[in-house]
Design a protein around this motif. Structure first.
Motif, PDB file in Angstrom:
ATOM      1  N   ILE A  48     -12.319 -29.414  -6.377  1.00  0.00           N
ATOM      2  CA  ILE A  48     -13.127 -29.653  -5.179  1.00  0.00           C
ATOM      3  C   ILE A  48     -12.268 -30.141  -4.022  1.00  0.00           C
ATOM      4  O   ILE A  48     -12.416 -29.683  -2.878  1.00  0.00           O
ATOM      5  CB  ILE A  48     -14.254 -30.658  -5.491  1.00  0.00           C
ATOM      6  N   ASN A  51     -10.249 -27.236  -2.635  1.00  0.00           N
ATOM      7  CA  ASN A  51     -11.001 -26.127  -2.035  1.00  0.00           C
ATOM      8  C   ASN A  51     -12.261 -26.649  -1.329  1.00  0.00           C
ATOM      9  O   ASN A  51     -13.387 -26.271  -1.679  1.00  0.00           O
ATOM     10  CB  ASN A  51     -11.393 -25.111  -3.116  1.00  0.00           C
ATOM     11  N   ASP A  53     -13.743 -26.052   1.374  1.00  0.00           N
ATOM     12  CA  ASP A  53     -14.579 -25.120   2.134  1.00  0.00           C
ATOM     13  C   ASP A  53     -15.048 -23.924   1.306  1.00  0.00           C
ATOM     14  O   ASP A  53     -15.724 -23.044   1.840  1.00  0.00           O
ATOM     15  CB  ASP A  53     -13.811 -24.612   3.364  1.00  0.00           C
ATOM     16  N   ASP A  54     -14.676 -23.881   0.044  1.00  0.00           N
ATOM     17  CA  ASP A  54     -15.049 -22.752  -0.819  1.00  0.00           C
ATOM     18  C   ASP A  54     -16.277 -23.154  -1.634  1.00  0.00           C
ATOM     19  O   ASP A  54     -16.179 -23.833  -2.652  1.00  0.00           O
ATOM     20  CB  ASP A  54     -13.883 -22.383  -1.745  1.00  0.00           C
ATOM     21  N   THR A  55     -17.454 -22.720  -1.184  1.00  0.00           N
ATOM     22  CA  THR A  55     -18.691 -23.144  -1.840  1.00  0.00           C
ATOM     23  C   THR A  55     -18.799 -22.620  -3.263  1.00  0.00           C
ATOM     24  O   THR A  55     -19.394 -23.274  -4.125  1.00  0.00           O
ATOM     25  CB  THR A  55     -19.911 -22.683  -1.031  1.00  0.00           C
ATOM     26  N   ALA A  56     -18.239 -21.430  -3.538  1.00  0.00           N
ATOM     27  CA  ALA A  56     -18.294 -20.876  -4.890  1.00  0.00           C
ATOM     28  C   ALA A  56     -17.482 -21.732  -5.861  1.00  0.00           C
ATOM     29  O   ALA A  56     -17.913 -22.004  -6.984  1.00  0.00           O
ATOM     30  CB  ALA A  56     -17.785 -19.440  -4.905  1.00  0.00           C
ATOM     31  N   ILE A  58     -16.711 -24.925  -5.448  1.00  0.00           N
ATOM     32  CA  ILE A  58     -17.387 -26.218  -5.581  1.00  0.00           C
ATOM     33  C   ILE A  58     -18.586 -26.103  -6.515  1.00  0.00           C
ATOM     34  O   ILE A  58     -18.822 -26.980  -7.357  1.00  0.00           O
ATOM     35  CB  ILE A  58     -17.818 -26.743  -4.196  1.00  0.00           C
ATOM     36  N   LEU A  59     -19.352 -25.012  -6.384  1.00  0.00           N
ATOM     37  CA  LEU A  59     -20.487 -24.801  -7.281  1.00  0.00           C
ATOM     38  C   LEU A  59     -20.026 -24.731  -8.734  1.00  0.00           C
ATOM     39  O   LEU A  59     -20.599 -25.380  -9.616  1.00  0.00           O
ATOM     40  CB  LEU A  59     -21.227 -23.523  -6.901  1.00  0.00           C
ATOM     41  N   SER A  62     -18.732 -28.148  -9.978  1.00  0.00           N
ATOM     42  CA  SER A  62     -19.741 -29.197 -10.133  1.00  0.00           C
ATOM     43  C   SER A  62     -20.342 -29.214 -11.534  1.00  0.00           C
ATOM     44  O   SER A  62     -20.697 -30.276 -12.048  1.00  0.00           O
ATOM     45  CB  SER A  62     -20.856 -29.008  -9.091  1.00  0.00           C
ATOM     46  N   TYR A 101     -27.442 -23.453 -13.641  1.00  0.00           N
ATOM     47  CA  TYR A 101     -26.099 -22.880 -13.547  1.00  0.00           C
ATOM     48  C   TYR A 101     -26.058 -21.469 -14.126  1.00  0.00           C
ATOM     49  O   TYR A 101     -25.281 -20.629 -13.669  1.00  0.00           O
ATOM     50  CB  TYR A 101     -25.080 -23.793 -14.232  1.00  0.00           C
TER      51      TYR A 101
END
Length: 220
Positions: A48, A51, A53-56, A58-59, A62, A101
């Motif tokens: 996290i 990266n 700014d990389d939402t994929a 981070i998802l 998580s 998820y």
């Protein structure tokens, strides 16, 4: 980096499955749970931070915390001899979140194979809830086998395939995983029902008589 962590998730699930089957001493398994739990908290944190700014990414990262906190909680429980209900009800939370998820992998991340793997994990953590939260000792053997098998099928093998570049054609892999899970886990149920104690598992504070095989679940 995530694949490296997944490899050791496979290892700890395999070890914990063997513990439920009475092959590994609980406190010995507890130490390894702490190792893997720490790794599964550090790994997503690094992903996290690296990266932001990389939402994929981070998802995906998580979800790793769900496992990291599980194994840390399990390791502390095993080494401290605490009651299992906290881990059990946390497992219920994980089982529900795993469904989300799974949906994300099917619909957002475009990896149907991991969509199926998250369904595997939802099922497994649901078993942990019943075994540890509700203390239904009669599913101990079944849960042990499912845990040990999932260590390979959802952890070690996919991780090694990713690391070696063989994680391709995820649609086909998803179908293979779905078929395998349905057949194997349904077949295991009648095979593991014999010899299990009925009713609730005893509290972790109750002593086990010397020479008597312990069926009480003390981890996730």
């Amino acid at each position: 980096m995530g694949a490296v962590g997944l490899l050791y998730v496979g290892a700890v699930l395999f070890l914990n499955g063997l513990m439920l089957l009475g092959k590994v001493e609980p406190r010995a398994a507890g130490v390894f749970n702490l190792f893997v739990g720490a790794m599964q908290v550090i790994t997503p944190t690094v992903l996290i931070i690296s990266n932001p700014d990389d939402t994929a990414v981070i998802l995906g990262a998580s979800g790793i915390y769900l496992f990291g906190f599980t194994y840390l909680y399990v390791g502390i429980n095993l080494l401290g001899g605490f009651d299992t209900t906290g881990v059990g009800y946390f497992s219920l939370f994980v089982a529900v979140m795993a469904l989300g998820y799974s949906y994300a992998n099917f619909q957002i991340l475009g990896d149907p194979a991991f969509g199926v793997i998250w369904l595997y994990w939802s099922f497994l953590w649901g078993l942990f809830f019943v075994l540890l939260g509700l203390k239904r000792a009669q599913i101990t053997k079944y849960t042990g086998w499912v845990t040990a098998i999932q260590g390979w099928v959802t952890g070690a093998i996919p991780a090694f395939m990713i690391l070696t570049g063989y994680w391709r054609n995820t649609n086909l892999l998803a179908m293979i995983l779905a078929a395998f899970g349905l057949v194997v886990f349904l077949a295991l149920w009648p095979l593991t029902k014999r010899g299990e104690p009925a009713g609730k598992a005893p509290s972790s504070e109750e002593p086990t008589r010397a020479g008597e095989r312990a069926h009480r679940p003390r981890w996730t």
